[in-house]
Design a protein around this motif. Structure first.
Motif, short mmCIF file in Angstrom:
data_model
loop_
_atom_site.label_atom_id
_atom_site.label_comp_id
_atom_site.label_asym_id
_atom_site.label_seq_id
_atom_site.Cartn_x
_atom_site.Cartn_y
_atom_site.Cartn_z
N PRO A 1 -60.59 -26.72 -57.19
CA PRO A 1 -61.79 -25.88 -57.07
C PRO A 1 -61.79 -24.95 -55.87
O PRO A 1 -62.37 -23.86 -55.92
N MET A 2 -61.14 -25.36 -54.77
CA MET A 2 -61.14 -24.50 -53.58
C MET A 2 -60.32 -23.24 -53.81
O MET A 2 -60.76 -22.13 -53.49
N MET A 3 -59.13 -23.38 -54.36
CA MET A 3 -58.31 -22.20 -54.64
C MET A 3 -59.01 -21.29 -55.64
O MET A 3 -58.99 -20.07 -55.50
N ASP A 4 -59.62 -21.89 -56.66
CA ASP A 4 -60.33 -21.08 -57.65
C ASP A 4 -61.51 -20.35 -57.03
O ASP A 4 -61.77 -19.18 -57.35
N GLN A 5 -62.21 -21.00 -56.11
CA GLN A 5 -63.33 -20.33 -55.44
C GLN A 5 -62.85 -19.15 -54.60
O GLN A 5 -63.45 -18.07 -54.62
N LEU A 6 -61.77 -19.37 -53.85
CA LEU A 6 -61.24 -18.28 -53.03
C LEU A 6 -60.75 -17.12 -53.89
O LEU A 6 -60.92 -15.95 -53.53
N ALA A 7 -60.14 -17.45 -55.04
CA ALA A 7 -59.70 -16.39 -55.95
C ALA A 7 -60.89 -15.62 -56.50
O ALA A 7 -60.87 -14.38 -56.60
N LYS A 8 -61.94 -16.34 -56.86
CA LYS A 8 -63.13 -15.71 -57.43
C LYS A 8 -63.84 -14.82 -56.40
O LYS A 8 -64.34 -13.74 -56.74
N GLU A 9 -63.87 -15.26 -55.15
CA GLU A 9 -64.56 -14.51 -54.11
C GLU A 9 -63.66 -13.49 -53.42
O GLU A 9 -64.14 -12.66 -52.65
N ALA B 1 -54.26 -29.52 -41.55
CA ALA B 1 -55.47 -28.70 -41.58
C ALA B 1 -56.09 -28.61 -40.19
O ALA B 1 -56.47 -27.52 -39.73
N GLN B 2 -56.18 -29.75 -39.51
CA GLN B 2 -56.77 -29.75 -38.17
C GLN B 2 -55.92 -28.95 -37.20
O GLN B 2 -56.43 -28.22 -36.34
N ALA B 3 -54.59 -29.08 -37.32
CA ALA B 3 -53.70 -28.32 -36.45
C ALA B 3 -53.85 -26.82 -36.68
O ALA B 3 -53.81 -26.02 -35.74
N ALA B 4 -54.04 -26.42 -37.95
CA ALA B 4 -54.24 -25.01 -38.27
C ALA B 4 -55.55 -24.50 -37.67
O ALA B 4 -55.60 -23.38 -37.13
N ILE B 5 -56.61 -25.30 -37.78
CA ILE B 5 -57.90 -24.90 -37.22
C ILE B 5 -57.80 -24.73 -35.71
O ILE B 5 -58.28 -23.74 -35.14
N GLU B 6 -57.15 -25.68 -35.05
CA GLU B 6 -56.99 -25.59 -33.60
C GLU B 6 -56.15 -24.38 -33.21
O GLU B 6 -56.45 -23.70 -32.22
N ALA B 7 -55.09 -24.10 -33.98
CA ALA B 7 -54.26 -22.93 -33.69
C ALA B 7 -55.05 -21.64 -33.83
O ALA B 7 -54.90 -20.70 -33.04
N LEU B 8 -55.91 -21.58 -34.84
CA LEU B 8 -56.71 -20.38 -35.06
C LEU B 8 -57.72 -20.14 -33.94
O LEU B 8 -58.20 -19.01 -33.76
N ARG B 9 -58.07 -21.18 -33.19
CA ARG B 9 -59.03 -20.99 -32.11
C ARG B 9 -58.44 -20.12 -31.00
O ARG B 9 -59.17 -19.39 -30.32
N ILE C 1 -56.66 -26.91 -47.73
CA ILE C 1 -57.34 -25.61 -47.83
C ILE C 1 -58.84 -25.76 -47.65
O ILE C 1 -59.47 -24.99 -46.91
N ALA C 2 -59.45 -26.74 -48.31
CA ALA C 2 -60.91 -26.90 -48.25
C ALA C 2 -61.41 -27.12 -46.82
O ALA C 2 -62.36 -26.43 -46.39
N PRO C 3 -60.84 -28.04 -46.04
CA PRO C 3 -61.35 -28.21 -44.67
C PRO C 3 -61.14 -26.99 -43.79
O PRO C 3 -61.98 -26.70 -42.92
N ILE C 4 -60.05 -26.27 -43.98
CA ILE C 4 -59.85 -25.04 -43.21
C ILE C 4 -60.93 -24.02 -43.56
O ILE C 4 -61.57 -23.42 -42.68
N TYR C 5 -61.18 -23.84 -44.86
CA TYR C 5 -62.21 -22.90 -45.30
C TYR C 5 -63.59 -23.31 -44.78
O TYR C 5 -64.34 -22.47 -44.25
N GLN C 6 -63.94 -24.58 -44.91
CA GLN C 6 -65.26 -25.04 -44.48
C GLN C 6 -65.48 -24.80 -42.99
O GLN C 6 -66.60 -24.52 -42.55
N GLU C 7 -64.43 -24.88 -42.21
CA GLU C 7 -64.55 -24.66 -40.77
C GLU C 7 -64.64 -23.18 -40.43
O GLU C 7 -65.57 -22.74 -39.75
N VAL C 8 -63.68 -22.38 -40.90
CA VAL C 8 -63.57 -21.00 -40.40
C VAL C 8 -64.61 -20.06 -41.01
O VAL C 8 -64.89 -19.00 -40.43
N ARG C 9 -65.20 -20.42 -42.13
CA ARG C 9 -66.18 -19.52 -42.75
C ARG C 9 -67.42 -19.33 -41.88
O ARG C 9 -68.16 -18.36 -42.05
N THR C 10 -67.63 -20.23 -40.93
CA THR C 10 -68.82 -20.15 -40.07
C THR C 10 -68.54 -19.47 -38.74
O THR C 10 -69.45 -19.26 -37.95
N TRP C 11 -67.28 -19.15 -38.46
CA TRP C 11 -66.94 -18.62 -37.15
C TRP C 11 -67.46 -17.20 -36.98
O TRP C 11 -67.55 -16.42 -37.95
#
Length: 412
Positions: free
Chosen positions: A31-39, A289-297, A333-343
């Motif tokens: 569902p996460m990939m499909d949502q990202l594709a749709k949006e 996922a957590q490592a990616a989120i921290e790297a993006l900070r 993918i889902a936890p990365i999206y849930q985190e960064v969409r609010t930044w």
């Protein structure tokens, strides 16, 4: 705008009759990939230039925006960089799998899913027995290791073992390229091929008597009983991503695979190791996922590579490959999206595989791969699902090679 590429190695596939003619991406619950594709916006990408093998070393380098005709030197030098081996100008470095051979055939390219600790024991044993001033065996990860030949010649033809499951191994031994050039200070291509083939034969004799394999044989399990070198080259000359793209001021690569870390090293990316990252279906998705989120900070570019789908494809394991796609979707993918969409600073997310690894073929296939690009201000196209068929109608159309990174970097 920060950018993250999430790459499911070998995730794309061909239609499978057992799935009602659907591909695994069409069939899987994602569902996460499909949502990202749709949006977001979608398209397809040619990742393998004409004349190159459809391997991860080629496809991932192209995805990151490099011209393979200028930088390609094979997997060996990239993996040397990843494990900290600094190549000399006269070195020839080549990937050295430990594989399983039974009844004269290549059974598996991974030595029966060899663990790194066991692979280390076997490689060090081979280096003690066969290494010298010219030849060196160096431990990598799991079944993926390194052979360095001082003065070796890269103009040889090798067979990637994952492309030849259940085939007789003797007919796949290394050959010299036709009309291979003579390079001053190096062995001839034929001398290099003869040397590697001799090492293969000697490794089989040595490994068959090693206590690790004797214990495996006693339990009726697959043995890690032969080396198989392939994809070698010299020290590559690559610009960093920062030199190519001013948008990339700092970046990180996250992968369990030496090859990808090596590409990241030459691309000027920091390498982050994640505890429990294995390169298989049991990898630590949440940790990545957590490592990616921290790297993006603190970085503006992150490349996250997950190997699991490729390994399942090579094993021909349909159920496992479906699980790896679903794990990637929900646990990374889902936890990365849930985190960064609010930044406050927007993040652009791209998702794609590097090539197809169809479960019914068990080899890499160089067809175009589907991709999606999402950020919160993007104008969506009409694609509703992320898969090989739906992305054909994506608004990006069919991109080629470096065009993907060029399009991604336009998003600022």
């Amino acid at each position: 705008m920060k950018h993250i590429i999430i790459l499911g190695d070998g995730m794309a596939d061909l239609p499978v009759e057992r799935l009602g003619g659907k591909t695994l991406l069409q069939y899987a619950h994602k569902p996460m990939m499909d949502q990202l594709a749709k949006e977001g916006r979608c398209g397809r990408l040619v990742t393998v230039p004409e004349g190159f093998p459809p391997g991860s070393e080629v496809a991932n380098t192209a995805i990151l925006g490099y011209d393979l005709n200028k930088v390609y030197e094979g997997r060996g030098p990239l993996e040397a960089a990843s494990i900290g081996y600094e190549m000399a100008d006269d070195d020839f470095a080549i990937r050295c799998n430990i594989i399983t051979i039974e009844d004269g055939r290549i059974i598996t390219h991974n030595g029966g899913n060899l663990q790194t600790s066991d692979g280390d024991v076997l490689i060090k044993y081979l280096d003690e027995q066969l290494g010298n001033d010219r030849i060196r065996f160096i431990t990598g990860i799991q079944y993926r290791h390194l052979l360095v030949i001082k003065g070796g010649n890269k103009h040889i033809v090798c067979a990637p073992p994952h492309d030849h499951p259940n085939e007789p191994w003797r007919q796949l031994l290394v050959k010299a390229e036709e009309n291979a050039p003579v390079e001053p200070g190096r062995m001839t291509a034929q001398e290099t091929a003869d040397l590697i083939n001799d090492l293969i034969l000697k490794s089989q004799e040595l490994l068959s008597k090693h206590p690790y394999n004797l214990a495996k044989a006693a339990r009726g399990e697959r043995q890690a009983n032969s080396i198989w070198p392939w994809s070698g080259g010299y020290r590559p000359s690559m610009q960093t991503l920062q030199e190519q793209y001013p948008q990339v001021k700092s970046g990180t690569v996250i992968s369990a695979v030496d090859l990808i870390r090596g590409i990241g090293h030459y691309a000027g990316l920091k390498i982050v190791e994640v505890e429990g990252a294995t390169g298989l279906a049991d990898t630590n998705y949440e940790g990545k996922a957590q490592a990616a989120i921290e790297a993006l900070r603190h970085d503006d570019f992150v490349f996250v590579h997950v190997e699991a789908s490729d390994e399942a494809g090579h094993d021909g394991d349909l159920e496992l490959k479906l699980k790896t796609i679903e794990y990637l979707d929900q646990r990374l993918i889902a936890p990365i999206y849930q985190e960064v969409r609010t930044w406050e600073e927007p993040v652009c997310i791209a998702v794609l595989p590097d090539h197809l690894t169809p479960v019914e073929k068990r080899i890499h296939v160089g067809q175009p791969v589907p991709f999606l690009i999402w950020h919160r201000n993007i104008t969506a196209d009409d694609v509703q699902h992320y898969d090989e068929v739906s992305c054909v109608s994506g608004s990006y159309g069919l991109l080629r090679l470096q065009e993907f990174m060029q399009e991604l970097m336009k998003i600022e």
